[in-house]
Scaffold this motif. Structure first.
Motif, PDB file in Angstrom:
ATOM      1  N   LEU A   1      -8.624 -31.453 -15.892  1.00 24.11           N
ATOM      2  CA  LEU A   1      -8.602 -30.016 -16.163  1.00 24.11           C
ATOM      3  C   LEU A   1      -9.878 -29.584 -16.886  1.00 24.11           C
ATOM      4  CD1 LEU A   1      -7.147 -27.294 -16.074  1.00 24.11           C
ATOM      5  CD2 LEU A   1      -6.007 -27.938 -18.211  1.00 24.11           C
ATOM      6  N   GLN A   2     -10.322 -30.378 -17.848  1.00 24.88           N
ATOM      7  CA  GLN A   2     -11.564 -30.057 -18.564  1.00 24.88           C
ATOM      8  C   GLN A   2     -12.752 -30.053 -17.609  1.00 24.88           C
ATOM      9  OE1 GLN A   2     -11.520 -33.100 -21.586  1.00 24.88           O
ATOM     10  NE2 GLN A   2     -10.562 -31.769 -23.084  1.00 24.88           N
ATOM     11  N   ALA A   3     -12.791 -30.986 -16.693  1.00 27.80           N
ATOM     12  CA  ALA A   3     -13.879 -31.032 -15.707  1.00 27.80           C
ATOM     13  C   ALA A   3     -13.842 -29.789 -14.827  1.00 27.80           C
ATOM     14  CB  ALA A   3     -13.778 -32.300 -14.859  1.00 27.80           C
ATOM     15  N   LEU A   4     -12.655 -29.428 -14.368  1.00 24.59           N
ATOM     16  CA  LEU A   4     -12.508 -28.241 -13.527  1.00 24.59           C
ATOM     17  C   LEU A   4     -12.960 -26.994 -14.281  1.00 24.59           C
ATOM     18  CD1 LEU A   4     -11.541 -26.956 -10.896  1.00 24.59           C
ATOM     19  CD2 LEU A   4      -9.213 -26.964 -11.848  1.00 24.59           C
TER      20      LEU A   4
ATOM     21  N   ALA B   1     -21.405 -36.224 -19.121  1.00 24.73           N
ATOM     22  CA  ALA B   1     -21.898 -35.978 -20.483  1.00 24.73           C
ATOM     23  C   ALA B   1     -20.927 -35.101 -21.268  1.00 24.73           C
ATOM     24  CB  ALA B   1     -23.280 -35.329 -20.429  1.00 24.73           C
ATOM     25  N   HIS B   2     -20.413 -34.063 -20.635  1.00 21.50           N
ATOM     26  CA  HIS B   2     -19.493 -33.141 -21.309  1.00 21.50           C
ATOM     27  C   HIS B   2     -18.211 -33.858 -21.734  1.00 21.50           C
ATOM     28  CE1 HIS B   2     -17.474 -29.371 -22.278  1.00 21.50           C
ATOM     29  NE2 HIS B   2     -16.473 -29.755 -21.530  1.00 21.50           N
ATOM     30  N   LEU B   3     -17.699 -34.704 -20.863  1.00 16.73           N
ATOM     31  CA  LEU B   3     -16.438 -35.388 -21.133  1.00 16.73           C
ATOM     32  C   LEU B   3     -16.628 -36.712 -21.868  1.00 16.73           C
ATOM     33  CD1 LEU B   3     -14.671 -34.764 -17.712  1.00 16.73           C
ATOM     34  CD2 LEU B   3     -14.319 -33.539 -19.866  1.00 16.73           C
ATOM     35  N   ARG B   4     -17.890 -37.129 -21.992  1.00 16.04           N
ATOM     36  CA  ARG B   4     -18.221 -38.415 -22.626  1.00 16.04           C
ATOM     37  C   ARG B   4     -17.501 -39.566 -21.938  1.00 16.04           C
ATOM     38  NH1 ARG B   4     -17.739 -35.348 -28.035  1.00 16.04           N
ATOM     39  NH2 ARG B   4     -19.893 -34.773 -28.401  1.00 16.04           N
ATOM     40  N   ILE B   5     -17.644 -39.583 -20.607  1.00 18.91           N
ATOM     41  CA  ILE B   5     -17.070 -40.667 -19.817  1.00 18.91           C
ATOM     42  C   ILE B   5     -18.163 -41.300 -18.977  1.00 18.91           C
ATOM     43  CG2 ILE B   5     -14.744 -39.663 -19.773  1.00 18.91           C
ATOM     44  CD1 ILE B   5     -15.293 -38.647 -16.946  1.00 18.91           C
TER      45      ILE B   5
END
Length: 174
Positions: free
Chosen positions: A53-56, A76-80
């Motif tokens: 959901l955060q990626a979307l 980078a945004h999700l730190r994965i």
């Protein structure tokens, strides 16, 4: 006795000298918990995990600003890791929420775009809530809104700068 600021077990002993500070910080904590719970319900309702959901949401927000999302931006945004990002994109592509495409000017680069289906689902689930939240903001006197905005930005900046905390140490044996 537990509410006595002089005792080590007081509920708010590090800032108990000002009850209004306690009230505001408790309201912030309640808001954060409610926000986290809403995101959990939203992702469950869309049959996806919270990271998906955060990626979307990141892809849609990037597009709304006129930009293009890239897998590396999502990672980078999700730190994965890039491997986790690939799996995430595979899931969101298979569910019809995102599509991968070739960058229009750099054929070696991949761009990620949201689908009309993704926009429809997000709108159906969030439109009412966003309208209600906007109404709450309208109830704040216009001259106070910059103060509220600055407060929230300062709190976010403080949380963003907090590093890792040392683990708790065992207390004395009883």
């Amino acid at each position: 006795m537990a509410d006595d600021p002089a005792t080590p077990h007081a509920a708010h002993y590090w800032y108990a000298d000002d009850p209004s500070v306690v009230e505001v910080l408790e309201a912030v904590r309640r808001f954060r918990r409610a926000d986290q719970e809403m995101r959990r319900r939203l992702s469950a309702g869309m049959d996806m995990n919270e990271t998906d959901l955060q990626a979307l949401q990141l892809v849609i927000a990037t597009e709304s600003r006129g930009g293009q999302a890239h897998p590396r931006d999502i990672a980078a945004h999700l730190r994965i890791s890039t491997a986790s990002t690939t799996k995430l994109l595979d899931r969101l592509t298979a569910s019809g929420h995102l599509v991968r495409g070739v960058h229009p000017t750099d054929r070696r680069s991949v761009v990620v775009s949201s689908t009309p289906h993704a926009h429809q689902e997000i709108r159906e689930r969030l439109e009412r809530m966003h309208a209600a939240m906007a109404a709450i903001v309208r109830d704040v006197p216009p001259d106070a809104r910059p103060h509220v905005r600055d407060f929230l930005r300062a709190m976010a900046a403080q949380l963003d700068t907090e590093g890792t905390v040392a683990p708790l140490t065992p207390g004395p044996a009883r």
